[in-house]
Design a protein around this motif. Structure first.
Motif, mmCIF file in Angstrom:
data_model
loop_
_atom_site.group_PDB
_atom_site.id
_atom_site.type_symbol
_atom_site.label_atom_id
_atom_site.label_comp_id
_atom_site.label_asym_id
_atom_site.label_seq_id
_atom_site.Cartn_x
_atom_site.Cartn_y
_atom_site.Cartn_z
ATOM 1 N N GLN A 61 0.845 -1.197 0.000
ATOM 2 C CA GLN A 61 0.000 0.000 0.000
ATOM 3 C C GLN A 61 0.870 1.233 0.000
ATOM 4 O OE1 GLN A 61 -2.344 -0.181 3.574
ATOM 5 N NE2 GLN A 61 -4.092 -1.104 2.540
ATOM 6 N N GLY A 62 0.358 2.321 -0.584
ATOM 7 C CA GLY A 62 1.053 3.597 -0.573
ATOM 8 C C GLY A 62 1.910 3.781 -1.802
ATOM 9 N N SER A 63 2.785 4.783 -1.732
ATOM 10 C CA SER A 63 3.700 5.030 -2.848
ATOM 11 C C SER A 63 5.089 5.352 -2.311
ATOM 12 C CB SER A 63 3.188 6.161 -3.741
ATOM 13 O OG SER A 63 3.001 7.340 -2.999
ATOM 14 N N LEU A 64 6.082 4.870 -3.049
ATOM 15 C CA LEU A 64 7.488 5.071 -2.699
ATOM 16 C C LEU A 64 8.157 5.911 -3.769
ATOM 17 C CD1 LEU A 64 8.391 1.367 -1.763
ATOM 18 C CD2 LEU A 64 8.097 3.267 -0.151
ATOM 19 N N GLN A 65 9.093 6.745 -3.350
ATOM 20 C CA GLN A 65 9.893 7.545 -4.264
ATOM 21 C C GLN A 65 11.318 6.992 -4.281
ATOM 22 O OE1 GLN A 65 10.377 12.162 -4.673
ATOM 23 N NE2 GLN A 65 11.118 11.552 -2.680
ATOM 24 N N VAL A 66 11.881 6.866 -5.479
ATOM 25 C CA VAL A 66 13.244 6.372 -5.644
ATOM 26 C C VAL A 66 14.089 7.512 -6.186
ATOM 27 C CG1 VAL A 66 14.703 4.627 -6.734
ATOM 28 C CG2 VAL A 66 12.312 4.095 -6.193
ATOM 29 N N HIS A 67 15.216 7.794 -5.529
ATOM 30 C CA HIS A 67 16.103 8.854 -6.011
ATOM 31 C C HIS A 67 17.545 8.529 -5.638
ATOM 32 C CE1 HIS A 67 16.443 10.786 -1.969
ATOM 33 N NE2 HIS A 67 15.239 10.291 -1.823
ATOM 34 N N VAL A 68 18.469 9.180 -6.317
ATOM 35 C CA VAL A 68 19.897 8.989 -6.060
ATOM 36 C C VAL A 68 20.532 10.323 -5.716
ATOM 37 C CG1 VAL A 68 20.102 6.975 -7.554
ATOM 38 C CG2 VAL A 68 20.512 9.235 -8.498
ATOM 39 N N THR A 69 21.678 10.254 -5.048
ATOM 40 C CA THR A 69 22.462 11.449 -4.781
ATOM 41 C C THR A 69 23.761 11.348 -5.572
ATOM 42 O OG1 THR A 69 23.498 10.440 -2.854
ATOM 43 C CG2 THR A 69 21.520 11.734 -2.458
ATOM 44 N N GLY A 70 24.353 12.492 -5.834
ATOM 45 C CA GLY A 70 25.647 12.510 -6.503
ATOM 46 C C GLY A 70 25.577 12.540 -8.018
ATOM 47 N N GLY A 71 24.390 12.579 -8.584
ATOM 48 C CA GLY A 71 24.257 12.626 -10.034
ATOM 49 C C GLY A 71 24.207 14.047 -10.558
ATOM 50 N N ALA A 72 24.054 14.148 -11.853
ATOM 51 C CA ALA A 72 23.926 15.464 -12.481
ATOM 52 C C ALA A 72 22.636 16.122 -12.019
ATOM 53 C CB ALA A 72 23.925 15.310 -13.999
ATOM 54 N N PRO A 73 22.617 17.473 -11.966
ATOM 55 C CA PRO A 73 21.384 18.164 -11.557
ATOM 56 C C PRO A 73 20.207 17.713 -12.421
ATOM 57 C CG PRO A 73 23.209 19.703 -11.726
ATOM 58 C CD PRO A 73 23.698 18.390 -12.273
ATOM 59 N N GLY A 74 19.080 17.485 -11.760
ATOM 60 C CA GLY A 74 17.881 17.084 -12.462
ATOM 61 C C GLY A 74 17.774 15.586 -12.723
ATOM 62 N N THR A 75 18.789 14.820 -12.339
ATOM 63 C CA THR A 75 18.741 13.374 -12.601
ATOM 64 C C THR A 75 18.560 12.563 -11.325
ATOM 65 O OG1 THR A 75 21.138 13.125 -12.416
ATOM 66 C CG2 THR A 75 20.247 13.585 -14.623
ATOM 67 N N SER A 76 18.289 13.232 -10.214
ATOM 68 C CA SER A 76 18.256 12.504 -8.950
ATOM 69 C C SER A 76 17.006 11.649 -8.771
ATOM 70 C CB SER A 76 18.400 13.466 -7.774
ATOM 71 O OG SER A 76 17.286 14.325 -7.707
ATOM 72 N N ARG A 77 15.877 12.076 -9.300
ATOM 73 C CA ARG A 77 14.647 11.295 -9.109
ATOM 74 C C ARG A 77 14.533 10.237 -10.196
ATOM 75 N NH1 ARG A 77 8.879 13.891 -7.826
ATOM 76 N NH2 ARG A 77 7.614 12.032 -7.989
ATOM 77 N N ILE A 78 14.449 8.996 -9.767
ATOM 78 C CA ILE A 78 14.366 7.885 -10.709
ATOM 79 C C ILE A 78 12.920 7.531 -10.996
ATOM 80 C CG2 ILE A 78 14.883 5.430 -11.034
ATOM 81 C CD1 ILE A 78 17.432 5.909 -9.426
ATOM 82 N N GLY A 79 12.094 7.483 -9.958
ATOM 83 C CA GLY A 79 10.708 7.116 -10.202
ATOM 84 C C GLY A 79 9.876 7.005 -8.956
ATOM 85 N N ILE A 80 8.631 6.661 -9.186
ATOM 86 C CA ILE A 80 7.657 6.462 -8.114
ATOM 87 C C ILE A 80 7.119 5.047 -8.253
ATOM 88 C CG2 ILE A 80 5.412 7.175 -7.221
ATOM 89 C CD1 ILE A 80 6.099 10.021 -8.210
ATOM 90 N N MET A 81 7.005 4.365 -7.142
ATOM 91 C CA MET A 81 6.502 2.993 -7.133
ATOM 92 C C MET A 81 5.108 2.958 -6.547
ATOM 93 S SD MET A 81 9.787 0.832 -6.027
ATOM 94 C CE MET A 81 11.007 0.488 -7.257
ATOM 95 N N ARG A 82 4.281 2.132 -7.172
ATOM 96 C CA ARG A 82 2.898 1.945 -6.738
ATOM 97 C C ARG A 82 2.743 0.544 -6.133
ATOM 98 N NH1 ARG A 82 1.263 3.406 -12.454
ATOM 99 N NH2 ARG A 82 0.723 1.207 -12.396
ATOM 100 N N PRO A 83 1.618 0.291 -5.469
ATOM 101 C CA PRO A 83 1.400 -1.031 -4.877
ATOM 102 C C PRO A 83 1.597 -2.155 -5.899
ATOM 103 C CG PRO A 83 -0.234 0.487 -4.054
ATOM 104 C CD PRO A 83 0.522 1.212 -5.139
ATOM 105 N N GLY A 84 2.273 -3.192 -5.447
ATOM 106 C CA GLY A 84 2.609 -4.328 -6.295
ATOM 107 C C GLY A 84 4.042 -4.303 -6.784
ATOM 108 N N ALA A 85 4.706 -3.155 -6.667
ATOM 109 C CA ALA A 85 6.098 -3.015 -7.122
ATOM 110 C C ALA A 85 7.051 -3.624 -6.095
ATOM 111 C CB ALA A 85 6.439 -1.548 -7.336
ATOM 112 N N ILE A 86 8.238 -3.986 -6.585
ATOM 113 C CA ILE A 86 9.296 -4.442 -5.691
ATOM 114 C C ILE A 86 10.455 -3.463 -5.766
ATOM 115 C CG2 ILE A 86 8.648 -6.861 -5.903
ATOM 116 C CD1 ILE A 86 11.242 -7.252 -7.599
ATOM 117 N N CYS A 87 11.249 -3.451 -4.721
ATOM 118 C CA CYS A 87 12.488 -2.672 -4.732
ATOM 119 C C CYS A 87 13.503 -3.396 -3.853
ATOM 120 C CB CYS A 87 12.263 -1.238 -4.265
ATOM 121 S SG CYS A 87 11.736 -1.074 -2.556
ATOM 122 N N GLY A 88 14.757 -3.072 -4.057
ATOM 123 C CA GLY A 88 15.820 -3.693 -3.276
ATOM 124 C C GLY A 88 16.181 -5.081 -3.745
ATOM 125 N N GLU A 89 15.625 -5.510 -4.890
ATOM 126 C CA GLU A 89 15.862 -6.875 -5.371
ATOM 127 C C GLU A 89 17.329 -7.196 -5.631
ATOM 128 O OE1 GLU A 89 15.264 -4.338 -8.895
ATOM 129 O OE2 GLU A 89 14.166 -4.559 -7.020
#
Length: 155
Positions: A61-89
């Protein structure tokens, strides 16, 4: 939220990188016995870039935001995850630092599959563990393709 709702979310998620293990109802029940349920508050970190953690997470349930640090400006946000998604695989495959931050955008329910529990599942129900690993690997391949497409200009 119970694991039945998690399974429904996984099976109905319609994204390019959806987690699609080919499990029957009995195998789903076996698989979910190895998961632990956690609740996150909005803004709470689930995965921290650079840390080592051998856990895969399934968003119920809910939504997760995925982002990185140390990249070029404007490239830090990778995406948003919705229910049913996996992360950390990738944590199921290698003992390596996490590549991104993952945090709750809203209150979330996540289910964790930690490496020791995965190994226990592999010993007890190898067919289920193999299918989960295959499906998690397919997610990693698809996400790599998506990220490479974003980085390589089309001719």
């Amino acid at each position: 939220m119970d694991v039945g709702e998690l399974i429904q979310a996984i099976q109905t998620l319609n994204t390019e990188d959806a987690f699609r293990p080919r499990l029957d109802a009995a195998q789903w029940r076996l698989f979910t016995q190895y998961l632990t349920r956690h609740e996150l508050t909005s803004g709470q970190a689930l995965v921290t870039q650079g840390e080592r953690d051998r856990t895969m997470y399934l968003l119920g349930q809910g939504s997760l935001q995925v982002h990185v640090t140390g990249g070029a400006p404007g490239t830090s946000r990778i995406g948003i995850m919705r229910p049913g998604a996996i992360c950390g695989e990738p944590g199921l495959f290698a003992d390596a630092p996490r590549m991104a931050h993952v945090e709750a955008m809203t209150p979330c329910v996540v289910f964790a599959l930690r490496l020791p529990r995965f190994e226990e599942m592999a010993a007890r129900t190898p067919a289920v563990a193999l299918e989960v690993l295959r499906a998690a690997g397919a997610v990693m391949v698809q996400r790599t393709r998506i990220n490479l497409t974003r980085l390589v200009p089309s001719a």
